[in-house]
Design a protein around this motif. Structure first.
Motif, PDB file in Angstrom:
ATOM      1  N   GLN A 172       0.822  -1.213   0.000  1.00 50.36           N
ATOM      2  CA  GLN A 172       0.000   0.000   0.000  1.00 50.36           C
ATOM      3  C   GLN A 172       0.859   1.268   0.000  1.00 50.36           C
ATOM      4  O   GLN A 172       0.333   2.375  -0.077  1.00 50.36           O
ATOM      5  CB  GLN A 172      -0.929   0.009   1.217  1.00 50.36           C
ATOM      6  CG  GLN A 172      -2.019  -1.073   1.199  1.00 50.36           C
ATOM      7  CD  GLN A 172      -3.050  -0.830   0.112  1.00 50.36           C
ATOM      8  OE1 GLN A 172      -3.260   0.299  -0.342  1.00 50.36           O
ATOM      9  NE2 GLN A 172      -3.707  -1.891  -0.339  1.00 50.36           N
ATOM     10  N   GLN A 211      -9.543   8.291   4.789  1.00 46.94           N
ATOM     11  CA  GLN A 211     -10.452   7.151   4.641  1.00 46.94           C
ATOM     12  C   GLN A 211     -11.194   6.858   5.927  1.00 46.94           C
ATOM     13  O   GLN A 211     -10.766   7.239   7.016  1.00 46.94           O
ATOM     14  CB  GLN A 211      -9.657   5.897   4.277  1.00 46.94           C
ATOM     15  CG  GLN A 211      -8.573   5.608   5.302  1.00 46.94           C
ATOM     16  CD  GLN A 211      -8.044   4.201   5.251  1.00 46.94           C
ATOM     17  OE1 GLN A 211      -8.616   3.314   5.877  1.00 46.94           O
ATOM     18  NE2 GLN A 211      -6.948   4.019   4.533  1.00 46.94           N
ATOM     19  N   THR A 239      -3.742  -4.123   7.912  1.00 48.64           N
ATOM     20  CA  THR A 239      -3.199  -4.090   9.272  1.00 48.64           C
ATOM     21  C   THR A 239      -3.543  -5.342  10.069  1.00 48.64           C
ATOM     22  O   THR A 239      -4.662  -5.849   9.975  1.00 48.64           O
ATOM     23  CB  THR A 239      -3.796  -2.876  10.015  1.00 48.64           C
ATOM     24  OG1 THR A 239      -3.805  -1.767   9.148  1.00 48.64           O
ATOM     25  CG2 THR A 239      -2.995  -2.550  11.270  1.00 48.64           C
ATOM     26  N   LYS A 283     -15.876   7.576  -5.842  1.00 43.93           N
ATOM     27  CA  LYS A 283     -16.883   8.042  -6.820  1.00 43.93           C
ATOM     28  C   LYS A 283     -18.228   7.345  -6.615  1.00 43.93           C
ATOM     29  O   LYS A 283     -19.258   7.835  -7.082  1.00 43.93           O
ATOM     30  CB  LYS A 283     -16.398   7.762  -8.254  1.00 43.93           C
ATOM     31  CG  LYS A 283     -15.199   8.593  -8.677  1.00 43.93           C
ATOM     32  CD  LYS A 283     -15.615   9.980  -9.149  1.00 43.93           C
ATOM     33  CE  LYS A 283     -14.375  10.757  -9.543  1.00 43.93           C
ATOM     34  NZ  LYS A 283     -14.499  12.193  -9.352  1.00 43.93           N
ATOM     35  N   GLU A 285     -13.055   1.839   3.314  1.00 40.63           N
ATOM     36  CA  GLU A 285     -12.319   0.579   3.322  1.00 40.63           C
ATOM     37  C   GLU A 285     -13.168  -0.481   4.014  1.00 40.63           C
ATOM     38  O   GLU A 285     -13.880  -0.176   4.974  1.00 40.63           O
ATOM     39  CB  GLU A 285     -10.996   0.766   4.079  1.00 40.63           C
ATOM     40  CG  GLU A 285     -10.152  -0.490   4.168  1.00 40.63           C
ATOM     41  CD  GLU A 285      -8.851  -0.274   4.953  1.00 40.63           C
ATOM     42  OE1 GLU A 285      -8.551   0.867   5.352  1.00 40.63           O
ATOM     43  OE2 GLU A 285      -8.136  -1.264   5.164  1.00 40.63           O
TER      44      GLU A 285
HETATM   45  C1  MC0 Z   1      -8.836  10.332  -4.352  1.00 37.40           C
HETATM   46  N1  MC0 Z   1     -10.077  10.825  -4.348  1.00 37.40           N
HETATM   47  C2  MC0 Z   1     -10.568  10.715  -3.111  1.00 37.40           C
HETATM   48  C3  MC0 Z   1      -9.548  10.115  -2.342  1.00 37.40           C
HETATM   49  N2  MC0 Z   1      -8.490   9.888  -3.144  1.00 37.40           N
HETATM   50  N3  MC0 Z   1     -11.754  11.047  -2.590  1.00 37.40           N
HETATM   51  C4  MC0 Z   1     -11.950  10.791  -1.276  1.00 37.40           C
HETATM   52  N4  MC0 Z   1     -11.012  10.236  -0.482  1.00 37.40           N
HETATM   53  C5  MC0 Z   1      -9.810   9.885  -0.965  1.00 37.40           C
HETATM   54  N5  MC0 Z   1      -8.914   9.335  -0.175  1.00 37.40           N
HETATM   55  C6  MC0 Z   1     -10.802  11.401  -5.470  1.00 37.40           C
HETATM   56  C7  MC0 Z   1     -10.052  12.583  -6.048  1.00 37.40           C
HETATM   57  O1  MC0 Z   1     -10.411  13.755  -5.385  1.00 37.40           O
HETATM   58  C8  MC0 Z   1     -10.503  12.568  -7.487  1.00 37.40           C
HETATM   59  O2  MC0 Z   1     -11.759  13.178  -7.625  1.00 37.40           O
HETATM   60  C9  MC0 Z   1     -10.650  11.082  -7.796  1.00 37.40           C
HETATM   61  O3  MC0 Z   1     -10.848  10.440  -6.522  1.00 37.40           O
HETATM   62  C10 MC0 Z   1      -9.401  10.498  -8.434  1.00 37.40           C
HETATM   63  O4  MC0 Z   1      -8.315  10.971  -7.693  1.00 37.40           O
HETATM   64  P1  MC0 Z   1      -6.786  10.782  -8.033  1.00 37.40           P
HETATM   65  O5  MC0 Z   1      -5.991  11.760  -7.288  1.00 37.40           O
HETATM   66  O6  MC0 Z   1      -6.611  10.651  -9.503  1.00 37.40           O
HETATM   67  O7  MC0 Z   1      -6.498   9.457  -7.315  1.00 37.40           O
HETATM   68  P2  MC0 Z   1      -6.329   8.035  -7.892  1.00 37.40           P
HETATM   69  O8  MC0 Z   1      -7.409   7.703  -8.844  1.00 37.40           O
HETATM   70  O9  MC0 Z   1      -4.903   7.905  -8.314  1.00 37.40           O
HETATM   71  O10 MC0 Z   1      -6.545   7.195  -6.562  1.00 37.40           O
HETATM   72  C11 MC0 Z   1      -7.747   7.201  -5.867  1.00 37.40           C
HETATM   73  C12 MC0 Z   1      -7.927   5.805  -5.284  1.00 37.40           C
HETATM   74  C13 MC0 Z   1      -6.654   5.515  -4.441  1.00 37.40           C
HETATM   75  C14 MC0 Z   1      -9.153   5.812  -4.414  1.00 37.40           C
HETATM   76  C15 MC0 Z   1      -8.071   4.787  -6.413  1.00 37.40           C
HETATM   77  O11 MC0 Z   1      -6.557   6.433  -3.388  1.00 37.40           O
HETATM   78  C16 MC0 Z   1      -6.587   4.137  -3.883  1.00 37.40           C
HETATM   79  O12 MC0 Z   1      -6.205   3.168  -4.551  1.00 37.40           O
HETATM   80  N6  MC0 Z   1      -6.949   3.971  -2.588  1.00 37.40           N
HETATM   81  C17 MC0 Z   1      -7.011   2.647  -1.942  1.00 37.40           C
HETATM   82  C18 MC0 Z   1      -5.726   2.298  -1.270  1.00 37.40           C
HETATM   83  C19 MC0 Z   1      -5.301   3.233  -0.189  1.00 37.40           C
HETATM   84  O13 MC0 Z   1      -5.934   4.245   0.096  1.00 37.40           O
HETATM   85  N7  MC0 Z   1      -4.160   2.910   0.449  1.00 37.40           N
HETATM   86  C20 MC0 Z   1      -3.580   3.675   1.545  1.00 37.40           C
HETATM   87  C21 MC0 Z   1      -4.077   3.227   2.832  1.00 37.40           C
HETATM   88  P3  MC0 Z   1     -12.076  14.204  -8.788  1.00 37.40           P
HETATM   89  O14 MC0 Z   1     -13.474  14.655  -8.508  1.00 37.40           O
HETATM   90  O15 MC0 Z   1     -11.015  15.264  -8.663  1.00 37.40           O
HETATM   91  O16 MC0 Z   1     -11.933  13.375 -10.051  1.00 37.40           O
HETATM   92  S1  MC0 Z   1      -3.447   1.630   3.261  1.00 37.40           S
HETATM   93  C22 MC0 Z   1      -4.534   0.979   4.373  1.00 37.40           C
HETATM   94  O17 MC0 Z   1      -5.551   1.574   4.625  1.00 37.40           O
HETATM   95  C23 MC0 Z   1      -4.138  -0.355   5.002  1.00 37.40           C
HETATM   96  C24 MC0 Z   1      -2.770  -0.263   5.628  1.00 37.40           C
HETATM   97  C25 MC0 Z   1      -5.127  -0.862   6.047  1.00 37.40           C
HETATM   98  O18 MC0 Z   1      -5.978  -0.107   6.570  1.00 37.40           O
HETATM   99  O19 MC0 Z   1      -5.031  -2.057   6.397  1.00 37.40           O
END
Ligand code: MC0
Length: 149
Positions: free
Chosen positions: A39, A87, A118, A129, A137
């Motif tokens: 991640q 998140q 975790t 979206k 999550e």
């Molecule tokens: C991006 N966007 C969000 C956001 N991140 N909206 C709400 N909350 C967030 N965290 C929105 C942006 O504003 C944008 O909207 C659209 O989504 C695309 O944004 P981007 O900047 O192009 O971002 P992407 O597409 O590269 O990535 C977004 C995505 C990514 C959700 C796919 O964050 C992801 O894969 N997240 C899942 C993994 C993760 O978060 N890992 C870290 C925590 P507009 O309207 O401007 O188009 S690890 C974890 O949590 C583990 C350790 C655990 O708990 O066990």
């Protein structure tokens, strides 16, 4: 579908500073610190320190980026380098079943199969979206959290 809120995840630009703030000012306790390379994060889980502590309590998760290109690195850059809520995580009994039900209701899941989270949990995410703008999550905790908490 959901058992409870598992944790709320804060993106932080500086982990040591964030730990200091949340422990010394807000009184949380560090119960886990580690890295999730897949991640791209360094993570810290904060919990209460009650005598009857159980893994049922919701926690706060601090997330610092391992690289600028990581999810948290990009999120922080987009937020002007400032931290914030990245998140909210809902605890589920069966992450595959929950993802299947949500998909059937029109939610877009990020992964086809669960990934590692975790404490050895199994996780998936709902794309912001399809949730009204919040990264949700899903967390299925391991049956035996012994050794982690
Ligand atoms: C991006 N966007 C969000 C956001 N991140 N909206 C709400 N909350 C967030 N965290 C929105 C942006 O504003 C944008 O909207 C659209 O989504 C695309 O944004 P981007 O900047 O192009 O971002 P992407 O597409 O590269 O990535 C977004 C995505 C990514 C959700 C796919 O964050 C992801 O894969 N997240 C899942 C993994 C993760 O978060 N890992 C870290 C925590 P507009 O309207 O401007 O188009 S690890 C974890 O949590 C583990 C350790 C655990 O708990 O066990």
């Amino acid at each position: 579908i959901f058992l409870c809120v598992d944790h709320v995840g804060f993106a932080v630009p500086d982990m040591d500073e964030a730990i200091k703030l949340h422990t010394e000012v807000f009184g949380w306790h560090v119960i886990f610190r580690g890295k999730n390379e897949e991640q791209g994060v360094e993570e810290v889980m904060l919990g209460t320190n009650r005598h009857d502590f159980t893994d049922r309590d919701a926690e706060i998760q601090l997330l610092a980026p391992l690289s600028e290109e990581s999810t948290i690195g990009k999120w922080l850059a987009k937020n002007g380098g400032r931290g914030g809520i990245q998140q909210v995580a809902y605890r589920v009994a069966d992450v595959e079943k929950a993802a299947e039900v949500l998909t059937s209701r029109g939610v877009k899941m990020l992964y086809d199969a669960p990934k590692h989270g975790t404490y050895g949990s199994r996780i998936n995410f709902c794309h912001p979206k399809s949730t009204g703008g919040v990264l949700l999550e899903l967390v299925e905790r391991p049956a035996d959290p012994e050794g982690f908490l």
